[in-house]
Motif scaffolding. Structure first.
Motif, mmCIF file in Angstrom:
data_model
loop_
_atom_site.group_PDB
_atom_site.id
_atom_site.type_symbol
_atom_site.label_atom_id
_atom_site.label_comp_id
_atom_site.label_asym_id
_atom_site.label_seq_id
_atom_site.Cartn_x
_atom_site.Cartn_y
_atom_site.Cartn_z
ATOM 1 N N LYS A 1 -28.373 -25.704 8.308
ATOM 2 C CA LYS A 1 -28.856 -24.319 8.224
ATOM 3 C C LYS A 1 -28.838 -23.647 9.595
ATOM 4 N N GLU B 1 -27.536 -19.623 11.215
ATOM 5 C CA GLU B 1 -28.504 -18.638 11.665
ATOM 6 C C GLU B 1 -28.112 -18.079 13.024
ATOM 7 N N GLU C 1 -31.841 -24.055 -7.062
ATOM 8 C CA GLU C 1 -33.098 -24.013 -7.806
ATOM 9 C C GLU C 1 -33.022 -25.034 -8.936
ATOM 10 N N TYR D 1 -29.119 -30.842 -5.490
ATOM 11 C CA TYR D 1 -28.330 -30.532 -4.305
ATOM 12 C C TYR D 1 -26.889 -31.000 -4.476
ATOM 13 N N GLU E 1 -23.187 -18.408 -3.760
ATOM 14 C CA GLU E 1 -24.340 -17.510 -3.681
ATOM 15 C C GLU E 1 -24.208 -16.284 -4.583
ATOM 16 N N LYS F 1 -28.929 -19.227 -6.446
ATOM 17 C CA LYS F 1 -29.700 -19.212 -5.208
ATOM 18 C C LYS F 1 -29.383 -20.534 -4.489
ATOM 19 N N GLU G 1 -29.512 -22.775 -0.841
ATOM 20 C CA GLU G 1 -30.115 -22.930 0.477
ATOM 21 C C GLU G 1 -29.403 -24.072 1.205
ATOM 22 N N SER H 1 -29.218 -26.943 3.669
ATOM 23 C CA SER H 1 -30.235 -27.833 4.187
ATOM 24 C C SER H 1 -30.309 -27.765 5.710
#
Length: 133
Positions: free
Chosen positions: A10, A14, A61, A82, A120, A124, A126, A128
């Motif tokens: 992740k 960012e 999710e 996952y 995406e 949803k 994410e 890791s």
């Protein structure tokens, strides 16, 4: 034979405190590491057959993940689904110049970004963080 696994966690996606975008953040970490590694090999007159593999883990999710991926979806200890993605960036060969590898790494990083963006659209997702695997 040397295998280099690079986790695209992740943190790679960012912006950092300097406001760098994804590739710049990735380049800052990975390019500097790979370049330093190659420089050390060259200084020691060493060479290695090298395989570089990117990997990332995408969390979904509960009960909301791609059905077509059902056979490869796994579940963590909390029951969260996952998907692990592995991408072989370069596979073997005696590599002495880091520059072509960096270009391949950039293209593969962008490809991974497109895969995540595509998922995406419908789920949803994410990525890791490195601390979770």
């Amino acid at each position: 034979y040397t295998q280099l696994f690079i986790q695209i966690g992740k943190e790679m996606w960012e912006n950092d405190y300097e406001g760098m975008e994804n590739w710049e953040n990735f380049e800052k970490v990975v390019y500097q590491f790979v370049k330093t590694l190659f420089d050390k090999w060259e200084a020691n007159k060493a060479n290695h057959d090298l395989q570089i593999i990117f990997f990332t883990r995408l969390f979904f999710e509960i009960n909301k993940y791609p059905e077509y991926k059902e056979e490869v979806i796994q579940f963590d200890c909390d029951g969260r689904p996952y998907l692990d993605i592995y991408d072989i960036v370069c596979d073997g060969g005696n590599i002495t110049d880091v520059k072509p590898i960096i270009g391949v790494m950039k293209r593969r990083f962008n490809k991974l970004s497109l895969i995540i963006d595509d998922l995406e659209k419908d789920y949803k997702v994410e990525v890791s963080p490195s601390s979770r695997g």
